[in-house]
Each structure stands twice: as structure tokens, then as C-alpha cells.
Design an enzyme around this catalytic site. Structure first.
Site, PDB file in Angstrom:
ATOM      1  N   VAL A 128     -11.857  -6.927   3.328  1.00 57.48           N
ATOM      2  CA  VAL A 128     -12.349  -5.634   2.852  1.00 57.48           C
ATOM      3  C   VAL A 128     -13.659  -5.789   2.060  1.00 57.48           C
ATOM      4  O   VAL A 128     -14.651  -5.086   2.326  1.00 57.48           O
ATOM      5  CB  VAL A 128     -11.263  -4.928   2.000  1.00 57.48           C
ATOM      6  CG1 VAL A 128     -11.798  -3.658   1.375  1.00 57.48           C
ATOM      7  CG2 VAL A 128     -10.053  -4.606   2.883  1.00 57.48           C
TER       8      VAL A 128
ATOM      9  N   LYS B  48      -3.230  -1.318  -3.046  1.00 63.53           N
ATOM     10  CA  LYS B  48      -2.007  -0.486  -3.178  1.00 63.53           C
ATOM     11  C   LYS B  48      -1.047  -1.043  -4.198  1.00 63.53           C
ATOM     12  O   LYS B  48      -0.373  -0.302  -4.901  1.00 63.53           O
ATOM     13  CB  LYS B  48      -1.196  -0.362  -1.902  1.00 63.53           C
ATOM     14  CG  LYS B  48      -1.643  -0.577  -0.504  1.00 63.53           C
ATOM     15  CD  LYS B  48      -2.695  -1.404  -0.034  1.00 63.53           C
ATOM     16  CE  LYS B  48      -2.480  -2.763   0.542  1.00 63.53           C
ATOM     17  NZ  LYS B  48      -2.364  -2.846   1.933  1.00 63.53           N
TER      18      LYS B  48
ATOM     19  N   VAL C  77      -4.243   4.065   0.570  1.00 62.62           N
ATOM     20  CA  VAL C  77      -3.250   4.590   1.522  1.00 62.62           C
ATOM     21  C   VAL C  77      -4.019   5.069   2.756  1.00 62.62           C
ATOM     22  O   VAL C  77      -4.939   5.880   2.626  1.00 62.62           O
ATOM     23  CB  VAL C  77      -2.445   5.768   0.941  1.00 62.62           C
ATOM     24  CG1 VAL C  77      -1.392   6.245   1.947  1.00 62.62           C
ATOM     25  CG2 VAL C  77      -1.802   5.397  -0.381  1.00 62.62           C
TER      26      VAL C  77
ATOM     27  N   GLY D   6      -5.842   3.172   4.852  1.00 63.24           N
ATOM     28  CA  GLY D   6      -6.974   2.331   5.263  1.00 63.24           C
ATOM     29  C   GLY D   6      -8.243   3.156   5.403  1.00 63.24           C
ATOM     30  O   GLY D   6      -8.860   3.556   4.423  1.00 63.24           O
TER      31      GLY D   6
ATOM     32  N   GLY E 224      -6.770  -9.001  11.210  1.00 66.51           N
ATOM     33  CA  GLY E 224      -7.008  -8.678   9.793  1.00 66.51           C
ATOM     34  C   GLY E 224      -6.260  -7.447   9.317  1.00 66.51           C
ATOM     35  O   GLY E 224      -6.630  -6.845   8.308  1.00 66.51           O
TER      36      GLY E 224
ATOM     37  N   GLU F 183      -0.891  -8.020   5.584  1.00 66.01           N
ATOM     38  CA  GLU F 183      -0.999  -8.548   4.226  1.00 66.01           C
ATOM     39  C   GLU F 183      -0.966 -10.071   4.282  1.00 66.01           C
ATOM     40  O   GLU F 183      -0.501 -10.652   5.256  1.00 66.01           O
ATOM     41  CB  GLU F 183       0.190  -8.054   3.390  1.00 66.01           C
ATOM     42  CG  GLU F 183       0.262  -6.537   3.261  1.00 66.01           C
ATOM     43  CD  GLU F 183      -0.989  -5.962   2.641  1.00 66.01           C
ATOM     44  OE1 GLU F 183      -1.287  -6.260   1.479  1.00 66.01           O
ATOM     45  OE2 GLU F 183      -1.702  -5.201   3.333  1.00 66.01           O
TER      46      GLU F 183
ATOM     47  N   ASP G 297       4.766  -2.647   1.574  1.00 64.73           N
ATOM     48  CA  ASP G 297       3.449  -2.005   1.593  1.00 64.73           C
ATOM     49  C   ASP G 297       3.615  -0.493   1.766  1.00 64.73           C
ATOM     50  O   ASP G 297       2.955   0.306   1.092  1.00 64.73           O
ATOM     51  CB  ASP G 297       2.638  -2.616   2.744  1.00 64.73           C
ATOM     52  CG  ASP G 297       1.233  -2.061   2.823  1.00 64.73           C
ATOM     53  OD1 ASP G 297       0.416  -2.424   1.965  1.00 64.73           O
ATOM     54  OD2 ASP G 297       0.965  -1.256   3.734  1.00 64.73           O
TER      55      ASP G 297
ATOM     56  N   LYS H 159       2.621   2.704  -0.792  1.00 65.89           N
ATOM     57  CA  LYS H 159       1.789   3.822  -0.357  1.00 65.89           C
ATOM     58  C   LYS H 159       2.530   5.151  -0.515  1.00 65.89           C
ATOM     59  O   LYS H 159       1.923   6.197  -0.777  1.00 65.89           O
ATOM     60  CB  LYS H 159       1.344   3.598   1.088  1.00 65.89           C
ATOM     61  CG  LYS H 159       0.357   2.432   1.205  1.00 65.89           C
ATOM     62  CD  LYS H 159       0.152   1.996   2.641  1.00 65.89           C
ATOM     63  CE  LYS H 159      -0.942   0.932   2.747  1.00 65.89           C
ATOM     64  NZ  LYS H 159      -1.024   0.340   4.090  1.00 65.89           N
TER      65      LYS H 159
ATOM     66  N   GLY I  34      -7.816  -2.654   8.768  1.00 70.67           N
ATOM     67  CA  GLY I  34      -8.976  -3.263   9.426  1.00 70.67           C
ATOM     68  C   GLY I  34     -10.213  -3.157   8.564  1.00 70.67           C
ATOM     69  O   GLY I  34     -10.349  -2.250   7.743  1.00 70.67           O
TER      70      GLY I  34
HETATM   71  N1  HSE Z   1      -1.374  -4.420   5.753  1.00 71.28           N
HETATM   72  C1  HSE Z   1      -1.837  -3.084   5.613  1.00 71.28           C
HETATM   73  C2  HSE Z   1      -1.469  -2.319   6.870  1.00 71.28           C
HETATM   74  C3  HSE Z   1      -3.319  -3.076   5.388  1.00 71.28           C
HETATM   75  O1  HSE Z   1      -1.128  -2.961   7.868  1.00 71.28           O
HETATM   76  O2  HSE Z   1      -1.507  -1.097   6.860  1.00 71.28           O
HETATM   77  C4  HSE Z   1      -3.884  -1.716   5.031  1.00 71.28           C
HETATM   78  O3  HSE Z   1      -3.338  -1.202   3.845  1.00 71.28           O
END
Ligand code: HSE
Length: 397
Positions: free
Chosen positions: A17, A96, A123, A125, A177, A180, A191, A195, A292
Site C-alpha cells: 500500500v 483496519k 474497509v 480497499g 498482494g 494479510e 479482517d 471491518k 490490491g
Molecule cells: N486482506 C485484505 C482483503 C486486504 O483481502 O480484503 C484489504 O483490506
């Protein structure tokens, strides 16, 4: 760009990122200038004088207006962000874990030092979900929020629907990418629950402890489950749900079985589909790349531009609210080899698994915990009908 005040920023963390944000801003065309980039090790190809491995170079530099935190995880991100706000610097982050854990104190720190804290990319991306949630909230009352907020698990479930197995699909998601650092945060729903807590906080002005959100993940999903769902015209997605209550709110995360013709069921690859249900708007959905480098970096840049243009929404007034899922009921799919643990639960046989009658979410999550202690390969999925619920409750079809 018209109306934009020049902003000098530092980027902390040069991973997927942080590197993406630098790539978008390096030419200075948006009036946002990268003055420092911090990481643990020197970064090849960075302009002279930009690199530091010392947070003090950023915090003590009065020329830096804003810090982009892209380290991820709770520590040391929390102390970096706290120090930046204390120094009166704005902070933009997609973290997050940090925001779900410390939103209230960080907001307080920001207000005390007249700085802004923005976290749109935490939240969804690249999806401008939180931004639009706050915008919608200005004139509407939000009843619930729900949706697909994890790109990695959506990528995996979509690939499994096309015949790939879970571990091969996860490897793809890691290579691109999306996942996590510890992929179990994606697979086990951690995750997603973070969120969920962040979305509920902004939607309902509530401090929701992420760990109080009952969560089921997808690590135990198998081909037999996906095939069974397809035979019944259903698609499986990992979803969050949160709904306003009087003294509490409903919030949970679980694999959810959706009719194949719904919008969320059509969410491919690493995309997210997130819906708010407003009294006036009814269901309003946001769709786009949920993970991404480029989409997430772009969402961060949009936050920076909002700071540069002084665009603000009323900050939520946060108060602690407990989670209570007793009132929410729907059928569940349960696959376990320990059939004796299901005795007394009414339902239909689905290829050796059980499709229950509507059950309270609290009861199912407690049952799932007990079953998984004896059968870690057991898999659970709800059949929720969120869109119909929104139509019923908002009355806006
Ligand atoms: N690992 C997270 C996902 C990255 O796959 O949504 C983005 O928050």
C-alpha cells in the site's frame, strides 16, 4: 488542481500500500508532495533525502502536514499515529486493525490537536464505502450495513466455484498482494470482523469491540460444500452484517448463502460489494476492488485530497454499545462428521449436511464453537436474505 492546498506528507511503511501511494504521488501533480518515506530498510530507487528509518525525523519535522500510515498491524502503528496526531499532523491510514482497536482514543487525540484522522481505505480497499456511508448519514438514518468486505476470501470462494482448490486459490491471492501477512486473518474472518466493527462505528455512532462480533470464517470450506450450494442455486460469500438496535446492536460475520441472481452473489475475484440500508435510500450498494495496491492507494489519495480541500463530514459521536444477536434468525447449513452433535436440530438433508430451520444467530455461533472443538473441519454458513430484510425494514422497495 483547483481549490487544493499543497500538502506535504510522509509515508510510513513502503509495502504493497505505501509503495502504491508513493507511486501515485511521486510526480507531485496533485499538489501533494512526498517529503519522507520511512521503512525498516533502505528503499532502492527512492529520490535522495526521502528515506528514513527513524520516526522522529517525521514527527519533529514541522514541514510535514500529514502522515500516511501504511505499516499495518497494531504495533508500532498505534504509537506512530498517536505521536503524529499529538504533533498536530493529519493522519491517513488503511489499517483496519488499528482503527477497529483504537478509533475512539485516536479521534479524541485528533480533535485535541486539531488534526484530521481519515481511514476510508480501511474497509473496502479501493471502494469509497466509508466516505459514502458518512455522506449518506448526513440526511438519512442508517438501519443496517452488510456485505463482502474481504477481497482474499471472495477471491478464494469465487475460484473454488470455478473448480480451484482452497490452497491454490489462497496462493494466487497472496501473490497478487490481496491477503494479510498472516492469511488466517482473512480465512478465519478476523479482517472481516474488524471491518464490520469500523463500519458499524461510523453507521451507528457506536464503539463496537471487534472481538465481541461473533465470527465464522471459511478455512473449512470444501468442494462438497460449494457443489451442494450450486445444486441449490446458491453462492457462498463471507459477509459482515450489523444492524442498529435500541440499547445494543446486532453484528456478526459468517459465510452466507446468497441466491445466484443477487448483486452480491455476482461479486467476482477480489472485489467487494457493501450495502447500507437507509430509511430513505433503502438498499444502496458499493462495488469495486476490495484489495490490491493501486485501488487501495487511490482511496488513500482521495482521503489526502479531502484533507487538502478541507472536505469534512460530521464526526460520529462514539459511545460503547454491546453486541446482541438474539433477535436475528435465519436458516443455517451445517456440515460436520459428528452428527450426534446435531441431535434435536430440525432441518433438511443437503448431501449429508444439515440445512436447519431459522435459528437465532447467537445460538448458532455458540453451537458452532462447541462443534468445532470436536470437529475442526466442520463448516457453517447462514442463509440470511439481507436484501429482503432491508426492503422490509426501510419500506423503500
Ligand atoms: N486482506 C485484505 C482483503 C486486504 O483481502 O480484503 C484489504 O483490506
Amino acid at each position: 488542481m483547483e481549490g487544493v492546498v499543497a500538502l506535504n506528507i510522509a509515508i510510513i511503511g513502503y509495502g504493497v500500500v505505501g509503495g502504491g501511494v508513493y507511486a501515485l504521488l511521486r510526480d507531485g501533480a496533485l499538489g501533494i508532495y512526498v517529503r519522507r518515506v520511512m521503512d525498516l530498510l533502505p528503499i532502492a530507487g527512492l529520490e535522495d533525502g526521502l528515506f528514513t528509518d527513524n520516526i522522529a525525523d517525521i514527527i519533529s519535522d514541522p514541514a510535514i502536514d500529514c502522515v500516511v500510515e501504511a505499516v499495518g498491524g497494531l504495533h508500532p502503528a498505534l504509537s506512530h499515529v498517536t505521536a503524529a496526531l499529538r504533533a498536530g499532523k493529519h493522519v491517513v491510514t488503511s489499517n483496519k486493525e488499528l482503527i477497529s482497536h483504537a478509533l475512539a482514543p485516536l479521534k479524541e487525540g485528533a480533535a485535541m490537536h486539531r488534526a484530521q484522522l481519515r481511514f476510508s481505505a480501511s474497509v473496502g480497499g479501493g471502494v469509497p464505502w466509508l466516505h459514502n456511508l458518512l455522506r449518506q448519514k448526513r440526511g438519512d438514518t442508517l438501519l443496517s450495513v452488510h456485505g463482502i468486505v474481504n477481497g482474499t476470501t471472495n477471491y478464494i470462494l469465487d475460484a473454488m466455484g470455478n473448480g480451484m482448490d482452497l490452497s491454490a486459490a489462497l496462493k494466487d491471492a497472496q501473490r497478487m498482494g490481496y491477503s494479510e501477512a498472516d492469511a488466517s486473518a482473512d480465512l478465519d474472518g478476523l479482517d472481516t470482523k474488524r471491518k464490520c466493527a469500523i463500519s458499524a462505528a461510523l453507521a451507528f455512532d457506536a464503539i463496537v469491540e471487534a472481538d465481541s462480533v461473533p465470527t465464522l470464517g471459511i478455512s473449512a470450506v470444501r468442494k462438497i460444500d460449494i457443489d451442494t450450494f450450486a445444486q441449490h442455486g446458491l453462492t457462498c460469500k463471507l459477509m459482515m452484517y450489523a444492524e442498529r438496535g435500541d440499547a445494543s446492536l446486532c453484528a456478526y460475520v459468517e459465510p452466507s448463502l446468497l441466491a445466484r441472481d443477487t448483486l452480491a452473489a455476482h461479486t467476482p475475484a477480489h472485489y467487494n460489494c457493501i450495502t447500507l440500508c437507509g430509511v430513505q435510500s433503502g438498499a444502496l450498494s458499493f462495488f469495486g476492488q476490495g484489495a490490491g495496491r493501486h485501488p487501495t492507494a487511490e482511496n488513500i489519495v482521495q482521503d489526502l485530497l479531502d484533507i487538502a480541500t478541507h472536505a469534512t463530514y460530521k464526526d460520529p459521536f462514539l459511545k460503547p454499545v454491546p453486541v446482541d444477536n438474539d433477535m436475528e434468525r435465519h436458516p443455517y447449513y451445517i456440515r460436520t462428521s459428528r452428527k450426534e452433535l446435531l441431535s434435536g436440530i430440525d432441518g433438511e438433508d443437503w448431501n449429508g449436511a444439515l440445512l436447519t430451520k431459522p435459528m437465532a444467530v447467537t445460538a448458532l455461533h455458540a453451537l458452532a464453537k462447541a462443534i468445532r472443538e470436536k470437529d475442526p473441519d466442520a463448516f457453517f454458513a447462514g442463509v440470511p436474505g439481507y436484501d429482503e430484510l432491508c426492503h422490509e425494514r426501510s419500506g423503500k422497495v
